[in-house]
Design an enzyme around this catalytic site. Structure first.
Site, short mmCIF file in Angstrom:
data_model
loop_
_atom_site.label_atom_id
_atom_site.label_comp_id
_atom_site.label_asym_id
_atom_site.label_seq_id
_atom_site.Cartn_x
_atom_site.Cartn_y
_atom_site.Cartn_z
N HIS A 1 3.75 -5.84 3.27
CA HIS A 1 4.43 -7.03 2.74
C HIS A 1 5.79 -7.22 3.39
O HIS A 1 6.16 -8.34 3.75
CB HIS A 1 4.59 -6.91 1.22
CG HIS A 1 3.36 -7.17 0.43
ND1 HIS A 1 2.22 -6.40 0.58
CD2 HIS A 1 3.07 -8.11 -0.51
CE1 HIS A 1 1.29 -6.85 -0.26
NE2 HIS A 1 1.78 -7.88 -0.92
N HIS B 1 5.67 1.13 -2.92
CA HIS B 1 6.25 1.54 -1.63
C HIS B 1 7.54 2.29 -1.83
O HIS B 1 8.30 2.03 -2.77
CB HIS B 1 6.53 0.32 -0.73
CG HIS B 1 5.33 -0.16 0.01
ND1 HIS B 1 4.67 0.60 0.95
CD2 HIS B 1 4.67 -1.35 -0.04
CE1 HIS B 1 3.65 -0.10 1.44
NE2 HIS B 1 3.63 -1.28 0.86
#
Length: 202
Positions: free
Chosen positions: A120, A170
């Site tokens: 992303h 993440h």
């Protein structure tokens, strides 16, 4: 110069990640975000993070392609999608190479593939700056305000990266690595577009 620096930065982050030097800090940041979660912020971050996913990014690119058609920037449309495909391929290969597992903490969404670098963050750092650059080049009103355009774009990319840590999928090193590679690819594609623009004007 900037491109080289970004590749070196990625290499340094990758080395730190593999060595485990930053793992404690990575874990602490994830836990800190977990501790500040609130239902309203959760909803905002889940909405923000979607701007880095292909299911939303591709339609944005298609809509922007219509603008490029109006301005007869046909080669820019080709570059935009070539950049996207290149970035996605590189991200997939890097994730397979490093094979870092996702954070083993409480996460707000489920992700199935590896963690490093953040896809992303890489998507956002590659595509949105390129779109901002093209808009600045095409529209005089925006060119006069290019610093503001780039600042807003940068803030949007930054928040998308933050959202990946906030929702627990993440680590910080994943996000920084994604930003580094993404921005390097953007700058490379920007140089190519500038060369093509020069050739076209001649």
């Amino acid at each position: 110069m900037y491109i080289l620096f970004l590749f070196i930065l990625f290499g340094a982050i990758a080395a730190l990640m593999v060595s485990g030097v930053c793992q404690t800090l990575d874990n602490q940041i994830i836990l800190w975000f977990e501790n500040i979660r609130l239902p309203f912020i959760n909803d905002v971050m889940l909405a923000v993070t979607d701007f880095g996913i292909s299911a939303l990014l591709v339609p944005i690119m298609l809509i922007f392609s219509v603008v490029l058609l109006v301005y007869k920037r046909y080669y820019s449309i080709m570059l935009l999608f070539l950049l996207y495909l290149t970035e996605k391929t590189i991200n997939h290969e890097l994730k397979g190479l490093f094979a870092r597992e996702r954070p083993a903490f409480d996460h707000l969404v489920n992700e199935t593939y590896y963690s490093f670098p953040s896809g992303h963050s890489m998507n956002a750092a590659t595509i949105y700056p390129f779109i901002a650059y093209l808009l600045v080049e095409m529209i005089p009103w925006l060119k006069e305000r290019q610093k503001t355009v780039y600042l807003i774009t940068g803030l949007c990319v930054f928040v998308i990266g933050i959202s990946r840590m906030y929702i627990g999928v993440h680590y910080l090193t994943d996000v920084i690595a994604g930003f580094a590679i993404g921005l390097a690819l953007f700058l490379l594609c920007k140089k190519i577009d500038e060369k093509l623009s020069g050739i076209r004007q001649k």
